[in-house]
Design a protein around this motif. Structure first.
Motif, PDB file in Angstrom:
ATOM      1  N   GLY A   3       0.811  -1.212   0.000  1.00 24.06           N
ATOM      2  CA  GLY A   3       0.000   0.000   0.000  1.00 24.06           C
ATOM      3  C   GLY A   3       0.843   1.260   0.000  1.00 24.06           C
ATOM      4  O   GLY A   3       0.323   2.360   0.000  1.00 24.06           O
ATOM      5  N   GLY A   4       2.182   1.087   0.022  1.00 22.92           N
ATOM      6  CA  GLY A   4       3.058   2.252   0.019  1.00 22.92           C
ATOM      7  C   GLY A   4       3.291   2.747  -1.392  1.00 22.92           C
ATOM      8  O   GLY A   4       2.919   2.091  -2.361  1.00 22.92           O
ATOM      9  N   ASP A   5       3.909   3.891  -1.487  1.00 21.51           N
ATOM     10  CA  ASP A   5       4.163   4.496  -2.779  1.00 21.51           C
ATOM     11  C   ASP A   5       5.648   4.360  -3.085  1.00 21.51           C
ATOM     12  O   ASP A   5       6.478   4.702  -2.250  1.00 21.51           O
ATOM     13  CB  ASP A   5       3.773   5.976  -2.707  1.00 21.51           C
ATOM     14  CG  ASP A   5       3.179   6.445  -4.000  1.00 21.51           C
ATOM     15  OD1 ASP A   5       3.671   5.991  -5.049  1.00 21.51           O
ATOM     16  OD2 ASP A   5       2.232   7.245  -3.961  1.00 21.51           O
ATOM     17  N   LEU A   6       5.962   3.845  -4.271  1.00 19.52           N
ATOM     18  CA  LEU A   6       7.368   3.672  -4.644  1.00 19.52           C
ATOM     19  C   LEU A   6       8.131   4.986  -4.483  1.00 19.52           C
ATOM     20  O   LEU A   6       9.263   5.024  -4.019  1.00 19.52           O
ATOM     21  CB  LEU A   6       7.430   3.205  -6.100  1.00 19.52           C
ATOM     22  CG  LEU A   6       8.689   2.469  -6.539  1.00 19.52           C
ATOM     23  CD1 LEU A   6       8.842   1.191  -5.745  1.00 19.52           C
ATOM     24  CD2 LEU A   6       8.629   2.162  -8.014  1.00 19.52           C
ATOM     25  N   GLU A   7       7.464   6.073  -4.847  1.00 19.40           N
ATOM     26  CA  GLU A   7       8.083   7.393  -4.832  1.00 19.40           C
ATOM     27  C   GLU A   7       8.586   7.775  -3.438  1.00 19.40           C
ATOM     28  O   GLU A   7       9.572   8.484  -3.294  1.00 19.40           O
ATOM     29  CB  GLU A   7       7.036   8.399  -5.319  1.00 19.40           C
ATOM     30  CG  GLU A   7       7.576   9.769  -5.575  1.00 19.40           C
ATOM     31  CD  GLU A   7       6.464  10.766  -5.900  1.00 19.40           C
ATOM     32  OE1 GLU A   7       5.322  10.344  -6.173  1.00 19.40           O
ATOM     33  OE2 GLU A   7       6.760  11.963  -5.842  1.00 19.40           O
TER      34      GLU A   7
END
Lengths: 359, 197
Positions: free
Chosen positions: B174-178
């Motif tokens: 659910g995290g953002d790669l960015e």
């Protein structure tokens, strides 16, 4: 990237105020001991959360005060960041846009400044530890996770040394393997940075010094002729008795050396003070060029008195060769400024008794 | 006041509680209902009598053998090795694991004088020798000490024909790669898994 403004509170002798620094060239002019270098140090402090002159908080806090803060507004591309570093009750806290960060290494992705100062000579003719520090710093600028590799390496060394002192000998194989894996990574990175520096340093040094004999850098790792961790494990096994006797790990990247070579001989041991100074300055220049080339971003340069140390012709050639930057801060003694022409790129501050006054 | 100061000092010795939180707690205790305080005191003073270590896995329990070790519906072919009893409760709360546990009560750290003999490796080996585990899951922390401990387990099991696995580390779900830090990203890249085999 550009430092748009800097606010200091209780920072050395600087008066508590906000200084607008959004010009490309910021020139600080004043007599010795007025606070020029302190201002340079404050900028570095905002960029990295530490000082390049001391590790002691007490020294950078104004006399008889206990806490200090530095707040910088930094523009990087389309984003503007507010960086705040405070020292209070002996503890440091760092904030990016008012959010506290746990690890100062997060600052590295926001702003990179490269400082040129008198202390840089230590990187060239100082102890092997100081030389490693320079190259490690350069790698970290270009490859942030290297900091974690170094931290892990130091942690493993400490554990292995504790084991050698009074631990369960059956564990040594595990620590040898761990040390070999992480040490090999550090060795590879140091080999890489030496190659990168050698692509730039000899030409640049020759250009500025006008000495046609090229000076190159040689990396002399403590573990020699090694390509895989099995080789290193063998070295560690062979030196186990010696390590056990001294109760510490006697080989590894914490024993690596770097050398400057001219005409197949050690350059530094016979170099003049001027040549050592120039080598140090050019190494810093190499750091900034590599950053520009590899990170596709341009650093902020902080030049603290270094131009004073060069003779006029070298000074001119040096200034011709620094171009890959977004912003530069220079310190000068009165009547020494090398930026004669007034233009909108430049802003000059007269520094007197910790007060910066725009002129 | 002496009694207030002493209580504040006691609270501030607890993990995660600083001086400020400690004084807030103490002033709250002074103001709150006396019965609540008595019950709280009773709970604290009896906790060590009620809780002890499970004689099989080493986790916390109120009975001789803990709920997990007692539960016939658990999968007895899986053994998950953790550092602390809290780790058992964390994994249990996720609800995705149905095997058994073994608690080491720490991680190897020569600097702190902790070697294998200070941890429950002997009990672990006895269990692996006598029970019929098919897979050992190493769930030690992804720290220097946790990694060493995992390597040590690998080392003691190297002559046994048993599958040994380690918890994956990498991108948060659910995290953002960015917004992932570079170390986590680097670790995820190294530990990438094939999609088409």
């Amino acid at each position: 990237m550009i430092i748009e403004s800097l606010r200091t509170y209780n920072f050395r002798n600087l008066s508590d105020s906000t200084i607008d620094t959004s010009n490309k060239h910021v020139l600080l002019v004043g007599d010795n001991g007025q606070g020029k270098s302190n201002f340079i140090e404050a900028i570095y402090f905002a960029c990295y959360g530490s000082s390049f002159r001391t590790r002691l908080q007490k020294q950078i806090t104004r006399f008889s005060k206990n806490d200090l803060s530095v707040i910088a507004s930094i523009k990087n591309g389309d984003n503007t960041y507010k960086i705040k570093v405070i020292f209070k009750d002996g503890k440091r806290k760092t904030y990016i846009n008012d959010n506290e960060i746990k690890d100062r290494k997060e600052l590295l992705s926001i702003c990179t400044c490269i400082v040129f100062s008198h202390e840089d000579m230590e990187y060239v003719n100082g102890s092997p530890m100081m030389q490693r520090k320079f190259f490690d710093q350069t790698i970290s600028l270009l490859n942030n996770p290297y900091i974690d590799s170094m931290r892990l390496y130091n942690a493993v060394i400490k554990q292995r040394n504790a084991l050698l002192k009074n631990g369960d000998e059956s564990l040594i194989g595990i620590y040898n393997k761990k040390l070999a894996d992480i040490g090999l990574e550090i060795q590879r990175q140091r080999t890489w940075i030496t190659e990168k520096c050698n692509e730039i340093f000899p030409t640049l040094y020759e250009k500025i010094s006008e000495n046609p004999l090229p000076v190159t850098i040689i990396y002399n790792p403590s573990w020699k002729a090694t390509n895989c961790s099995e080789d290193i494990i063998r070295i560690l096994e062979n030196s186990y008795n010696r390590d056990k006797k001294y109760e510490m790990t006697t080989s590894g990247p914490h024993r690596d050396k770097f050398m400057f070579i001219q005409d197949e001989r050690d350059f530094i041991s016979t170099a003049s003070t001027g040549q050592i100074r120039l080598t140090a300055i050019v190494m810093k220049l190499v750091q900034s060029v590599l950053y520009g080339n590899l990170m596709k971003n341009r650093p902020i340069l902080l030049l603290d008195d270094v131009l004073l140390e060069l003779d006029i012709s070298k000074r001119e050639r040096f200034l011709e060769n620094i171009y890959d930057y977004d912003q530069a801060f220079f310190t000068f003694l009165p009547k020494e400024s090398y930026f004669k022409e007034k233009n909108t790129d430049n802003i000059t501050f007269k520094v007197s008794d910790g007060v910066l006054e725009s002129i | 006041m002496k009694s207030i100061d002493e209580l504040i000092r006691s609270f501030s010795r607890l993990p995660g509680i600083g001086n400020k939180s400690a004084s807030r707690i103490v002033y709250h205790l002074i103001e709150q209902n006396r019965n609540d305080n008595l019950m709280f005191g009773e709970l604290i003073s009896t906790i060590q009598d009620k809780i002890h270590l499970c004689s099989i896995c080493g986790s916390f329990t109120e009975t001789d053998i803990c709920e997990v070790c007692n539960d016939p519906s658990r999968d007895r072919s899986l053994l998950c090795i953790v550092e602390q009893p809290q780790d058992v409760f964390t994994i249990e709360a996720s609800g995705v694991y149905n095997g058994m546990y073994h608690v080491l009560h720490g991680a190897i750290s020569p600097l702190d004088g902790i070697g294998p003999e200070q941890l429950s490796f002997g009990e672990m080996l006895n269990r692996i020798n006598s029970d019929e585990f098919i897979e050992i899951i190493l769930a030690t922390n992804p720290t220097e000490e946790g990694d060493t401990t995992a390597l040590y387990v690998m080392h003691v099991l190297k002559h046994k024909e048993i599958k040994v696995t380690r918890l994956a580390s990498g991108l948060p779900v659910g995290g953002d790669l960015e917004y992932t830090d570079k170390v986590t990203l680097a670790r995820s890249l190294r530990g990438r898994i094939p999609m088409n085999s």
